[in-house]
Design an enzyme around this catalytic site. Structure first.
Site, PDB file in Angstrom:
ATOM      1  N   THR A 207     -56.916  23.113 -29.612  1.00 17.39           N
ATOM      2  CA  THR A 207     -55.566  23.686 -29.497  1.00 17.39           C
ATOM      3  C   THR A 207     -54.984  23.443 -28.109  1.00 17.39           C
ATOM      4  O   THR A 207     -54.156  24.201 -27.633  1.00 17.39           O
ATOM      5  CB  THR A 207     -55.592  25.206 -29.785  1.00 17.39           C
ATOM      6  OG1 THR A 207     -56.583  25.796 -28.927  1.00 17.39           O
ATOM      7  CG2 THR A 207     -55.911  25.509 -31.230  1.00 17.39           C
ATOM      8  N   GLY A 209     -52.534  22.288 -25.574  1.00 19.37           N
ATOM      9  CA  GLY A 209     -51.129  21.862 -25.569  1.00 19.37           C
ATOM     10  C   GLY A 209     -50.284  22.381 -26.718  1.00 19.37           C
ATOM     11  O   GLY A 209     -49.180  21.900 -26.941  1.00 19.37           O
ATOM     12  N   GLY A 211     -48.732  25.251 -27.019  1.00 17.00           N
ATOM     13  CA  GLY A 211     -47.512  25.910 -26.531  1.00 17.00           C
ATOM     14  C   GLY A 211     -46.487  24.880 -26.074  1.00 17.00           C
ATOM     15  O   GLY A 211     -45.281  25.030 -26.345  1.00 17.00           O
TER      16      GLY A 211
END
Ligand code: ATP
Ligand code: HMH
Length: 265
Positions: A207, A209, A211
């Protein structure tokens, strides 16, 4: 052909999964012409951040002026800004060029724990940048630091969203990637209604990157003239596909798959 332009003002991730690199890949996939202002260079990969090299303020403002005095932009996002001086300079330039469709991803700490924003810069974020935000996308720890309170329940998350809205952001999306449970809930608030944007939690350690990619997708959609809520919904679909079909590269927390939304990889 109408060209929709999107700008990212953020840090470079040498590993290609977050920051400027994630943003430009996302813009490309969603049909926006991507431009960038690099605020810092990080030596980074799926294992963590090995080094942070901030760009001098003049180097940042000149990059913004290069775009503002020539190309202009239909939307922009901010990511890693690192210091209050950078936040001041970037906010001033956004104001100077009268840029709209501003997505603020208040990046503070990388998943491995490396600091991407100095502690004292939170005040500048609140005073200078948040009032310019069309959409702000804090994760739960960032929302806690912005509001100076713990967020455990949905009610507390709503209170935090209201408080960030009152700092001047037009729309607040408090992301739920950091929670646990079967579902990921992103809480959307536009000053009138709260909406829980729910999707199944995908079990994965890849996960890196998420955001950055989510906020870049929202920016690309705003650049194309989409309404805010619709842009956020597309952002959520984009990141969901990117996590679901992650690439499985790197020895640590791998990047997401920016091709997945268009079913090209
Ligand atoms: N495991 C997951 N399954 C499905 N969606 C997820 C998952 N993790 C994150 N998301 C989605 O990705 C988006 C980004 O959320 P997240 O809370 O991970 O951001 P972030 O912590 O700022 O990411 P980062 O700082 O690593 O770039 C949100 O829309 C969230 O719902
Ligand atoms: C350059 C950069 N920006 C943002 C993040 C947050 O994911 C990161 N890890 N690196």
């Amino acid at each position: 052909m109408k060209v929709y332009k999107a700008l990212t003002i953020a840090g470079s991730d040498s590993g290609g999964g977050a920051g400027i690199q994630a943003d430009l890949k996302t813009f490309q996939e969603l049909g926006a012409f991507g431009m960038s202002v690099v605020t810092a260079v990080t030596a980074q990969n799926t294992l963590g951040v090995q080094g942070v090299y901030p760009i001098p303020i003049a180097g940042i403002t000149e990059q913004i002026a290069a775009i503002g005095d020539d190309l202009g932009t239909d939307a922009l996002k901010t990511g890693m800004l690192f210091s209050s001086e950078v936040i001041d300079a970037v906010s001033e330039k956004i104001d100077h060029y009268g840029w709209h469709n501003v997505v603020v991803d208040p990046v503070m700490v990388a998943k491995g724990g490396a600091k991407l924003l100095q502690d004292e810069a939170i005040r500048a974020l609140i005073e200078k940048l948040i009032p310019l935000a069309t959409v702000i996308t804090p994760n739960i720890p960032e929302a806690e630091l912005l509001t100076n309170r713990d967020i455990n329940t949905l009610e507390e998350r709503k209170e935090a969203a209201k408080s960030i809205y009152n700092m001047g952001a037009k729309t607040v999306v408090i992301k739920g990637g950091h929670g646990n449970g079967q579902e990921v809930v992103d809480l959307f608030y536009d000053g009138e209604v709260f909406e829980k944007m729910v999707s199944p939690r995908i079990e994965t350690r890849h996960t890196h990157g998420t955001g950055c990619t989510f906020s870049a997708a929202i920016s690309a959609e705003l650049a194309k003239g989409k309404e805010i809520r619709e842009a956020v919904m597309t952002g959520k679909q984009f990141i969901r596909a990117a996590i679901e079909k992650q690439l499985g590269i790197g020895k640590g927390h791998g990047p997401t798959n920016h091709w997945a939304y268009n079913e090209r990889g």
